[in-house]
Write an enzyme that holds these catalytic residues in place. Structure first.
Site, PDB file in Angstrom:
ATOM      1  N   ASP A  27      -9.561 -33.775 -40.227  1.00 47.39           N
ATOM      2  CA  ASP A  27      -9.594 -32.338 -40.012  1.00 47.39           C
ATOM      3  C   ASP A  27     -11.080 -31.939 -40.078  1.00 47.39           C
ATOM      4  O   ASP A  27     -11.895 -32.708 -40.617  1.00 47.39           O
ATOM      5  CB  ASP A  27      -8.775 -31.675 -41.134  1.00 47.39           C
ATOM      6  CG  ASP A  27      -9.043 -30.197 -41.245  1.00 47.39           C
ATOM      7  OD1 ASP A  27      -8.986 -29.514 -40.213  1.00 47.39           O
ATOM      8  OD2 ASP A  27      -9.334 -29.719 -42.356  1.00 47.39           O
ATOM      9  N   ASP A  29     -12.843 -28.191 -40.525  1.00 47.72           N
ATOM     10  CA  ASP A  29     -13.303 -27.212 -41.504  1.00 47.72           C
ATOM     11  C   ASP A  29     -12.722 -27.530 -42.886  1.00 47.72           C
ATOM     12  O   ASP A  29     -11.517 -27.710 -43.035  1.00 47.72           O
ATOM     13  CB  ASP A  29     -12.895 -25.796 -41.066  1.00 47.72           C
ATOM     14  CG  ASP A  29     -13.725 -24.747 -41.780  1.00 47.72           C
ATOM     15  OD1 ASP A  29     -14.962 -24.778 -41.656  1.00 47.72           O
ATOM     16  OD2 ASP A  29     -13.143 -23.920 -42.503  1.00 47.72           O
TER      17      ASP A  29
HETATM   18  N1  PLP Z   1      -8.917 -21.321 -36.639  1.00 46.52           N
HETATM   19  C1  PLP Z   1     -10.132 -20.735 -36.631  1.00 46.52           C
HETATM   20  C2  PLP Z   1     -10.369 -19.585 -35.705  1.00 46.52           C
HETATM   21  C3  PLP Z   1     -11.158 -21.201 -37.476  1.00 46.52           C
HETATM   22  O1  PLP Z   1     -12.360 -20.609 -37.455  1.00 46.52           O
HETATM   23  C4  PLP Z   1     -10.869 -22.300 -38.341  1.00 46.52           C
HETATM   24  C5  PLP Z   1     -11.900 -22.819 -39.224  1.00 46.52           C
HETATM   25  O2  PLP Z   1     -13.088 -22.509 -39.113  1.00 46.52           O
HETATM   26  C6  PLP Z   1      -9.594 -22.878 -38.316  1.00 46.52           C
HETATM   27  C7  PLP Z   1      -8.645 -22.374 -37.459  1.00 46.52           C
HETATM   28  C8  PLP Z   1      -9.239 -24.063 -39.167  1.00 46.52           C
HETATM   29  O3  PLP Z   1      -9.860 -25.211 -38.645  1.00 46.52           O
HETATM   30  P1  PLP Z   1      -9.556 -26.672 -39.201  1.00 46.52           P
HETATM   31  O4  PLP Z   1      -8.222 -27.103 -38.666  1.00 46.52           O
HETATM   32  O5  PLP Z   1     -10.702 -27.509 -38.684  1.00 46.52           O
HETATM   33  O6  PLP Z   1      -9.569 -26.566 -40.690  1.00 46.52           O
HETATM   34 CA    CA Z   2      -9.264 -27.572 -42.597  1.00 48.20          CA
END
Ligand code: PLP
Ligand code: CA
Length: 307
Positions: A27, A29
């Protein structure tokens, strides 16, 4: 967690687990970065996994970047990554609409962002709706604009210009019998530093679902689509695949749903207490969100990857 399924990964166990997999899904973020800040050690972990012969992929629910944009962001952070290794929801949504909904050469109404419009265009799908409801600074009165007869689906991703007008427009399309309904993901909140948060795509999708009185098909985690498309393109042995994430309800659940080994990292949203609560709940659905392993940070994988 003492006496539980979820073990801290380190020492000999870490080496055994890494030896038992040949593919690692990250993943983004909360795992390899937080916003624009790289997680310390992440580039080393990814590059060394690759040097050790592991295949590495990135699976993110964030629909605001194309594959190319992710590859550029990762290159700046020092990761050696090809854009084909990135599965974001903008790309996955476009291939879902093309391959599953058969919408190549067709048009969709998009509540989304420029990256989604770009991935749709690359898949041969036209869109209407992206951007603010303004012409020359004036609010468009959509009530006076006829519906586009060519629109075959309503697609919802992250949209900073989301509005009552867009919600209404989506409803008018979805009232039509033959209109498909696809969302990128259901993340309800996007965490910011210091315990702050902003509304995620799940809020927008739920508003449209409430208005339309129907549920969208989603492509992001924990839906299996993201993993299935990756496995289809690259031929992944799920028993030798590790999913690394910071969220129990998306990343870890995706891993469990797809039969992968799962690793929670504590640099993001979910805590060990959250995992413990799921484990003790006695509810089978919640227990799918308990990871096999956890680490404080993915930098904890480094000792097993030193030359
Ligand atoms: N959706 C948006 C618009 C985001 O900005 C983020 C994280 O920055 C996420 C979802 C979650 O991302 P991830 O699946 O990489 O944690
Ligand atoms: Ca995440």
């Amino acid at each position: 967690m003492s006496g539980s399924k979820c073990s801290k990964l380190g020492g000999i166990l870490l080496k055994q687990v890494l030896d038992s997999v040949d593919t690692v899904l990250f993943d983004c973020d909360g795992v390899i970065w937080r916003g624009d800040q790289v997680i310390s050690g992440a580039a080393d972990v990814i590059n060394r996994l690759k040097e050790a012969g592991k295949r590495v992929f990135f699976v993110t629910n964030n629909s605001t970047k194309t594959r190319t944009m992710y590859a550029e962001k990762m290159a700046k952070m020092g990761f050696k990554v090809a854009e084909e290794e990135v599965f974001g929801t903008a790309y996955c949504c476009a291939i879902y609409l093309k391959n599953v909904c058969q919408l190549q050469g067709k048009k969709v109404y998009l509540i989304g962002n420029p990256a989604m419009a770009q991935e749709l265009a690359a898949a041969g799908i036209q869109q209407t709706g992206e951007g603010p409801d303004l012409i020359c600074g004036q609010q468009i009165d959509w009530a006076n604009v006829p519906l586009d007869p060519d629109v075959k689906a309503v697609v919802v991703g992250f949209d900073q210009h989301f509005s009552y007008m867009k919600l209404n427009r989506a409803l008018q399309y979805l009232i039509r019998q033959d209109c498909m309904f696809v969302g990128t993901n259901r993340d309800s909140r996007l965490p910011l530093e210091g315990g702050k948060a902003v509304p995620g795509t799940g809020c927008l999708l739920q508003a449209v679902e409430t208005a339309a009185q129907q549920k969208a098909q989603t492509v992001g985690k924990p839906s299996k689509f993201m993993f299935e498309s990756l496995a289809l393109q690259f031929g992944v042995d799920r028993e030798r695949c590790l999913m690394v994430g910071d969220r129990l309800d998306t990343d870890i659940l995706l891993g469990s749903n797809c039969g992968l080994k799962t690793l929670l990292t504590l640099t993001g949203v979910s805590t060990l207490a959250d995992a413990e609560a799921h484990e003790k709940s006695g509810c089978t659905e919640r227990q799918k969100m308990v990871p096999d392993y956890y680490v404080d940070s993915i930098a904890d994988l480094l000792p097993a990857l030193q030359a």
